[in-house]
Write a protein that holds these residues in place. Structure first.
Motif, mmCIF file in Angstrom:
data_model
loop_
_atom_site.group_PDB
_atom_site.id
_atom_site.type_symbol
_atom_site.label_atom_id
_atom_site.label_comp_id
_atom_site.label_asym_id
_atom_site.label_seq_id
_atom_site.Cartn_x
_atom_site.Cartn_y
_atom_site.Cartn_z
ATOM 1 N N LEU A 45 33.182 -13.399 86.431
ATOM 2 C CA LEU A 45 34.438 -13.716 85.741
ATOM 3 C C LEU A 45 34.738 -15.211 85.841
ATOM 4 O O LEU A 45 35.159 -15.841 84.869
ATOM 5 C CB LEU A 45 35.570 -12.898 86.375
ATOM 6 N N TYR A 77 41.092 -8.130 92.288
ATOM 7 C CA TYR A 77 40.754 -9.095 91.233
ATOM 8 C C TYR A 77 39.296 -8.819 90.869
ATOM 9 O O TYR A 77 38.416 -8.937 91.712
ATOM 10 C CB TYR A 77 40.913 -10.515 91.776
ATOM 11 N N SER A 78 39.074 -8.382 89.631
ATOM 12 C CA SER A 78 37.712 -7.964 89.311
ATOM 13 C C SER A 78 37.334 -8.253 87.860
ATOM 14 O O SER A 78 38.195 -8.473 87.014
ATOM 15 C CB SER A 78 37.542 -6.468 89.584
ATOM 16 N N VAL A 79 36.047 -8.232 87.613
ATOM 17 C CA VAL A 79 35.505 -8.546 86.294
ATOM 18 C C VAL A 79 35.729 -7.377 85.332
ATOM 19 O O VAL A 79 35.803 -7.545 84.124
ATOM 20 C CB VAL A 79 34.023 -8.941 86.408
ATOM 21 N N THR A 89 33.293 -10.541 90.574
ATOM 22 C CA THR A 89 34.298 -11.510 90.170
ATOM 23 C C THR A 89 33.706 -12.909 89.999
ATOM 24 O O THR A 89 34.261 -13.741 89.281
ATOM 25 C CB THR A 89 35.464 -11.504 91.186
ATOM 26 N N MET A 131 28.669 -7.396 85.210
ATOM 27 C CA MET A 131 29.321 -6.605 86.263
ATOM 28 C C MET A 131 28.626 -6.733 87.614
ATOM 29 O O MET A 131 29.268 -6.723 88.650
ATOM 30 C CB MET A 131 29.265 -5.124 85.875
ATOM 31 N N LEU A 184 25.866 -9.240 95.584
ATOM 32 C CA LEU A 184 26.650 -8.108 96.097
ATOM 33 C C LEU A 184 25.791 -6.981 96.675
ATOM 34 O O LEU A 184 26.314 -6.024 97.213
ATOM 35 C CB LEU A 184 27.529 -7.531 94.973
ATOM 36 N N CYS A 209 33.849 0.061 85.193
ATOM 37 C CA CYS A 209 32.506 -0.216 85.704
ATOM 38 C C CYS A 209 31.744 1.086 85.883
ATOM 39 O O CYS A 209 30.599 1.224 85.450
ATOM 40 C CB CYS A 209 32.617 -0.969 87.034
ATOM 41 N N ILE A 254 31.379 -1.527 95.654
ATOM 42 C CA ILE A 254 30.206 -2.361 95.363
ATOM 43 C C ILE A 254 30.577 -3.686 94.696
ATOM 44 O O ILE A 254 29.923 -4.700 94.897
ATOM 45 C CB ILE A 254 29.168 -1.561 94.529
ATOM 46 N N MET A 255 31.692 -3.685 93.933
ATOM 47 C CA MET A 255 32.073 -4.938 93.257
ATOM 48 C C MET A 255 32.801 -5.919 94.175
ATOM 49 O O MET A 255 32.987 -7.070 93.817
ATOM 50 C CB MET A 255 32.921 -4.639 92.015
ATOM 51 N N LYS A 256 33.222 -5.443 95.348
ATOM 52 C CA LYS A 256 33.903 -6.302 96.328
ATOM 53 C C LYS A 256 35.077 -7.065 95.706
ATOM 54 O O LYS A 256 35.006 -8.259 95.454
ATOM 55 C CB LYS A 256 32.909 -7.258 96.993
#
Ligand SMILES: [Zn+2]
Lengths: 289, 321
Positions: free
Chosen positions: A173, B222-224, A170, A166, A82, B230, B247-249
């Motif tokens: 995940l 949809y994210s972790v 995703t 993190m 990322l 975060c 940043i997490m896209k």
């Protein structure tokens, strides 16, 4: 500079007079204990049974017969998918973790023997970015599960993780799904998986393979849960009760099978596998006959 | 005009209000307003294209959480011709933050499982803001096992900020419930179509999110971890959610590129809440097309392909890959 050097020397001298090397203070009972004795005892406090965190190598040697461990996939390395930068660059965090641990990632996988029985084992390193699971950790665990399935041998995973990583978004995940899919096949093959939970095991690792064991064992006092205690306290806006999410609490609630001290872990695992596994050839002939 | 709007929509809303005012005046007052109205309409079109055509991930996050956004049962009403809800995990209680049941879409019978958020304050509390407890996930699995037993495809709607982080949830094994669902879904011997319709919050979303076709609404996320979560960990500042979202896209288009999402379902301009029927129509079309594709395949092939789908997710170097 000179001053700094002098100070350092002084500190060094002090170290000799107060032999920190020989004695350590227990994090739990605050007693001063003889370091050698703690080390002989697999880093368990002889006074209060507190389990210090141990390194991956120490863990492997506490469970696997000497000289039988062969590591898998040590060359897999994380990439910065990322372009992740927070207060530090992800690439810098990785580099630092690699330098400190002298390994490439937060899990070590391989095969070895437990009292002569072939097993595949994965051991988490909490010191490596909190044992977090990114693509490499997910891939290594998946490969280990697949290898155990292929070899028809038992699987042991020693978890210690804050959850999904993190910095890989995703995709991290999705490693929960990848490892769980491999685990489903492993279970369907009728093979035994013993999950060993150590302090701490939370988040995406707890909510995937760590909780998918045929038998789940915890070390005493380990913090185990889905959400971390701080997140829960912020959500419910109250203090959590003493001992909440500790291994003893989970045993009481029926979430783990047993709590086993580190010094008895190998024998317990070995004994359990004796009931759950009759060896690859016998299994095959059992199927045929 | 919609009831609630977001900060970045203010310029649009202001112009729309002016247009409305102008139209009203044109009805009661003398004179020709048509030129002015036309001009304003064009201006609105332009600014809408500008705003909605360049949404950043934080703005998308706000759309995904929009209070007027259609929820699971809204889509059920618009897409299904029949729905019979079932309740309870047979172990502890019924969790209203997940709905499950038998339903029919264009003559196709399915088992539906989805997270459900509430609209009013009372309803929000009843649905626990769409944050399931373990018993919700266990009910979901029970429904999916019924689908397997009776050879019905599973359709899931994902819309949750995350699994509930509370005392009872932990006591009853939130981690175990999620872990079990993910593993069982990976091997479930019936087709699974997943639609991420709003918020896909981490493991709590994935516990309904393993399947053969992953659809995602254009303005879903949809994210972790939530962007705020975060940010509070990395910068010790939950206010940096915008930076974290970027940043997490976490948008549908991002996840399509990573191979996590198969189909991005187009939403009406400005988001599903601005035209729920149109959003539902698009979603229905993609659901039917996914079900059609899977219908022709043997179940062993479907489960194997599902394995391969997840097996290859991830990027790294070394190890001959
Ligand atoms: Zn002690």
């Amino acid at each position: 500079m000179a001053l700094f050097k002098k100070k350092e020397k002084k500190k060094g001298n002090r170290k000799v007079t107060v032999p920190e090397n020989l004695w350590i203070k227990c994090d739990n009972c605050r007693e001063i204990i003889y370091r050698r004795e703690v080390e002989r005892n697999l880093k368990v406090c002889p006074k209060c049974n507190y389990h210090f965190r141990i390194t991956v190598d120490e863990r492997i040697s506490s469970l696997i017969d000497e000289g039988t461990f062969e590591e898998f996939d040590a060359d897999l390395e994380s990439v910065d998918i990322l372009g992740f930068v927070d207060t530090k660059k992800y690439t810098d965090r990785l580099a630092e973790a690699k330098r400190k641990s002298k390994r490439n990632e937060a899990v070590v996988t391989g095969r070895g023997k437990i009292n002569g029985m072939d097993v595949v084992i994965a051991v988490f390193d909490f010191a490596f970015l909190g044992g977090s699971m990114g693509c490499v950790v997910g891939e290594k665990v998946t490969r280990a599960i697949e290898e155990a399935t292929r070899r028809e041998v038992p699987l042991i995973i020693v978890s210690a993780s804050g959850g999904a990583r993190m910095q890989e978004g995703t995709l991290s995940l999705m490693q929960m799904a990848k490892t769980s899919a491999a685990m489903k096949r492993f279970h369907d093959a009728g093979l035994p998986y013993i999950s060993i939970l150590t302090d701490p095991t939370t988040g995406g690792v707890a909510a995937s393979f760590a909780m998918q064991g045929d038998v789940i064992i915890s070390e005493p006092g380990a913090l185990i849960g889905f959400a971390g205690p701080r997140v829960i306290e912020q959500t419910i806006m109250q203090k959590l009760p003493e001992g909440f999410q500790r291994a003893e609490f989970l045993l009481e609630k029926g979430m783990v099978d047993m709590i086993v001290p580190r010094t008895e872990m190998k024998e317990t695992v070995s004994k359990l596998l004796g009931y759950m596994y009759r060896g690859e050839k016998k299994r095959a002939s059992g199927k045929n006959g | 005009m919609v009831g609630q709007y977001l900060e970045f929509e203010r310029p649009i809303v202001e112009l729309e209000n002016r247009l409305e005012e102008l139209r009203r005046r044109s009805e009661v007052e003398e004179g020709d307003f048509s030129k002015e109205i036309e001009k304003l309409e064009k201006k609105i079109e332009t600014i809408k294209r500008e705003v909605y055509g360049n949404l950043n991930r934080w703005q998308i996050t706000q759309l995904a959480r929009h209070p007027d956004r259609p929820y699971t049962l809204d889509y059920v009403k618009m897409i299904f011709s029949d729905f019979i809800e079932i309740h309870g995990d047979r172990l502890f209680r019924d969790d209203p933050s997940i709905v499950a049941g038998f339903g029919e879409i264009e003559g196709r019978k399915v088992v539906l499982v989805g997270q459900q958020k509430g609209r009013t304050t009372k309803d929000k509390l009843y649905r626990n803001f769409g944050m399931p407890h373990p018993e919700g996930y266990r009910k979901a699995l029970r429904a999916m096992k019924l689908a397997e037993k009776f050879s019905l495809p599973v359709l899931t709607f994902v819309d949750t900020p995350g699994a509930y982080p509370g005392i009872g949830a932990e006591e009853r094994g939130q981690a175990e419930a999620i872990a079990r669902n993910i593993m069982e879904m990976a091997g479930l011997k019936t087709p699974i179509v997943v639609a991420i319709i709003g918020e896909g919050g981490s493991g709590g979303a994935l516990a309904l999110g393993v399947g053969d076709r992953i659809l995602m609404m254009e303005y879903a996320i949809y994210s972790v971890i939530s962007p705020e979560g975060c940010a509070s960990i990395l910068w010790k500042d939950a206010g940096k959610g915008e930076t974290a979202a970027e940043i997490m896209k976490i948008s549908a288009r991002d996840l399509e590129k990573f191979g996590i999402v198969d189909v991005v379902v187009e939403e009406p301009e400005g988001g599903a809440h601005r035209n729920p029927e149109a959003a539902a129509e698009n979603l229905k079309r993609e659901i039917l097309s996914a079900l059609d594709e899977l219908e022709g395949m043997k179940i062993e092939e479907i489960v194997n392909k599902r394995y391969e789908k997840y097996r290859k997710i991830g990027e790294f170097k070394g190890g001959g890959k």
